[in-house]
Scaffold this motif. Sequence first.
Motif, short mmCIF file in Angstrom:
data_model
loop_
_atom_site.label_atom_id
_atom_site.label_comp_id
_atom_site.label_asym_id
_atom_site.label_seq_id
_atom_site.Cartn_x
_atom_site.Cartn_y
_atom_site.Cartn_z
N GLY A 84 17.02 61.93 50.43
CA GLY A 84 17.51 63.00 51.29
C GLY A 84 16.55 64.17 51.34
O GLY A 84 16.35 64.81 52.39
N GLN A 85 15.94 64.48 50.21
CA GLN A 85 14.97 65.58 50.15
C GLN A 85 13.72 65.26 50.95
O GLN A 85 13.11 66.15 51.54
CB GLN A 85 14.65 65.89 48.69
CG GLN A 85 15.83 66.44 47.91
CD GLN A 85 15.86 66.01 46.45
OE1 GLN A 85 14.83 65.76 45.84
NE2 GLN A 85 17.06 65.93 45.89
N VAL A 86 13.33 63.99 50.99
CA VAL A 86 12.22 63.56 51.83
C VAL A 86 12.56 63.79 53.30
O VAL A 86 11.74 64.31 54.08
CB VAL A 86 11.89 62.06 51.60
CG1 VAL A 86 10.96 61.53 52.70
CG2 VAL A 86 11.24 61.87 50.24
N LEU A 87 13.77 63.43 53.70
CA LEU A 87 14.19 63.57 55.10
C LEU A 87 14.17 65.03 55.55
O LEU A 87 13.66 65.35 56.63
CB LEU A 87 15.58 62.97 55.29
CG LEU A 87 15.68 61.44 55.32
CD1 LEU A 87 17.13 61.00 55.34
CD2 LEU A 87 14.94 60.87 56.52
N VAL A 88 14.76 65.93 54.74
CA VAL A 88 14.80 67.34 55.17
C VAL A 88 13.40 67.95 55.12
O VAL A 88 13.08 68.82 55.95
CB VAL A 88 15.80 68.15 54.31
CG1 VAL A 88 17.22 67.63 54.50
CG2 VAL A 88 15.42 68.15 52.83
N GLY A 89 12.56 67.51 54.17
CA GLY A 89 11.19 67.99 54.14
C GLY A 89 10.41 67.53 55.36
O GLY A 89 9.63 68.30 55.95
N TRP A 90 10.61 66.29 55.74
CA TRP A 90 9.98 65.72 56.95
C TRP A 90 10.37 66.54 58.17
O TRP A 90 9.51 66.95 58.98
CB TRP A 90 10.42 64.28 57.08
CG TRP A 90 9.77 63.44 58.13
CD1 TRP A 90 9.12 63.88 59.25
CD2 TRP A 90 9.70 62.01 58.17
NE1 TRP A 90 8.66 62.83 59.99
CE2 TRP A 90 9.00 61.66 59.35
CE3 TRP A 90 10.16 61.00 57.34
CZ2 TRP A 90 8.76 60.34 59.70
CZ3 TRP A 90 9.93 59.68 57.69
CH2 TRP A 90 9.24 59.35 58.86
N LEU A 91 11.68 66.79 58.32
CA LEU A 91 12.18 67.55 59.46
C LEU A 91 11.61 68.96 59.48
O LEU A 91 11.15 69.45 60.52
CB LEU A 91 13.71 67.61 59.41
CG LEU A 91 14.37 68.44 60.52
CD1 LEU A 91 14.32 67.68 61.84
CD2 LEU A 91 15.81 68.78 60.17
N ALA A 92 11.63 69.64 58.33
CA ALA A 92 11.15 71.02 58.27
C ALA A 92 9.67 71.11 58.62
O ALA A 92 9.24 72.02 59.34
CB ALA A 92 11.40 71.59 56.87
N ALA A 93 8.87 70.17 58.11
CA ALA A 93 7.43 70.18 58.39
C ALA A 93 7.16 70.01 59.88
O ALA A 93 6.34 70.74 60.47
CB ALA A 93 6.74 69.08 57.59
N VAL A 94 7.84 69.05 60.50
CA VAL A 94 7.63 68.81 61.93
C VAL A 94 8.17 69.98 62.76
O VAL A 94 7.57 70.37 63.77
CB VAL A 94 8.30 67.48 62.35
CG1 VAL A 94 8.29 67.32 63.87
CG2 VAL A 94 7.59 66.31 61.69
N TRP A 95 9.30 70.55 62.33
CA TRP A 95 9.87 71.69 63.04
C TRP A 95 8.85 72.82 63.15
O TRP A 95 8.61 73.37 64.23
CB TRP A 95 11.11 72.18 62.30
CG TRP A 95 12.02 73.04 63.13
CD1 TRP A 95 11.67 73.84 64.19
CD2 TRP A 95 13.43 73.17 63.00
NE1 TRP A 95 12.77 74.48 64.70
CE2 TRP A 95 13.87 74.08 63.99
CE3 TRP A 95 14.36 72.62 62.12
CZ2 TRP A 95 15.20 74.45 64.11
CZ3 TRP A 95 15.70 72.99 62.26
CH2 TRP A 95 16.12 73.88 63.24
N VAL A 96 8.23 73.17 62.04
CA VAL A 96 7.19 74.20 62.06
C VAL A 96 5.98 73.72 62.85
O VAL A 96 5.34 74.50 63.56
CB VAL A 96 6.78 74.58 60.61
CG1 VAL A 96 5.60 75.55 60.62
CG2 VAL A 96 7.95 75.19 59.86
#
Length: 349
Positions: A84-96
């Motif tokens: 789950g932490q990988v998923l939210v990190g992935w999303l946050a990185a792409v969002w920025v």
Amino acid sequence: MNQTRYMNIFVPVVAVLLGLLSGAVIMLISGYDPIAGYSALLSGIFGETYYLGETVRQLTPYILTGLAVAFAFRTGLFNIGVEGQVLVGWLAAVWVGVAFELPKFIHLPLSILAAGLAGALWAFVPGYLKARFRVHEVIVSIMMNYIALHVTNALIRFVLTDNADKTQNIYPSASLRSEFFSSVTDYSRMHNGIFLAIIAAIVMWFLLERTTKGFELRAVGFNQHAAHYSGMNVKQNIILSMVISGVFAGVAGAMEGLGTFQFVSIKNASTGIGFDGIAVALIGGNTAIGIIFAAILFGGLQVGGLNMPSEAGVPTELVEIVIALIIFFVASSYIIRILLFRLKKEEKK
């Protein structure tokens, strides 16, 4: 002490060899040539520069998720919520990565920082509940995996896009891709994240083995009551351990979002990177250097296994069986230790 250290190195090696040997037996029983199968596997890793680049690309997030699991485990916690932490990190990185267009020396670090913070925040929840209310981190972190999956899907569909299945590609200023690696590896997706993964392994080793805070974290993991009576803040250290573990996992997500794929998409199930990290940490003995070698093994098996059906006619499912057998033998390492000690006693007689 030296004997224990050598045993910690030797036992995983024996477990890997036993797993490969068992895989060969299964290939024979299934009617396949194990020599041809493993030759195809090696060819799929080292046969071309493209395959080698893809192997390095595959093992990069494995190093980080392995570190995430190992860091928590070394401090007495089991962070099974790495996925789950990988998923939210992935999303946050792409969002920025898609929200701004900045100079690369600002944009790329900012995107990676966002991924680490997202992973830390997601890991903070089970850490806080463990420290404050004694809720087991395994239960909470498993639940957080499902929450992460559906929350990230909802944000992709309704916030980052207009009801689309994936975001636009990140700006080049946020990309980990390297023209140098692309040219020397025949346009593979290998990226600069490998350097960040190695630095993360050094950071984990230094923090746990060479700092006072690392000693505190390990002491809490060994015995919380003894750590408390010696004046250490047990609750604070539990939360800190999970948060640091979450940072490693979140950055692993950035490796996928900023390096491999350059976007984030709707997912129907887990990526598997976080769960594979558990096996990487296990095979690596929860040590930084061990995790690097275990990630190399896993990355090689995953990428090289894709070559087995076309070159040797061996189905890729057998690669998964070999991986499972290796994990089984590592998990049963105490049996291997007993056998080795018995053989040693017999030799002395």
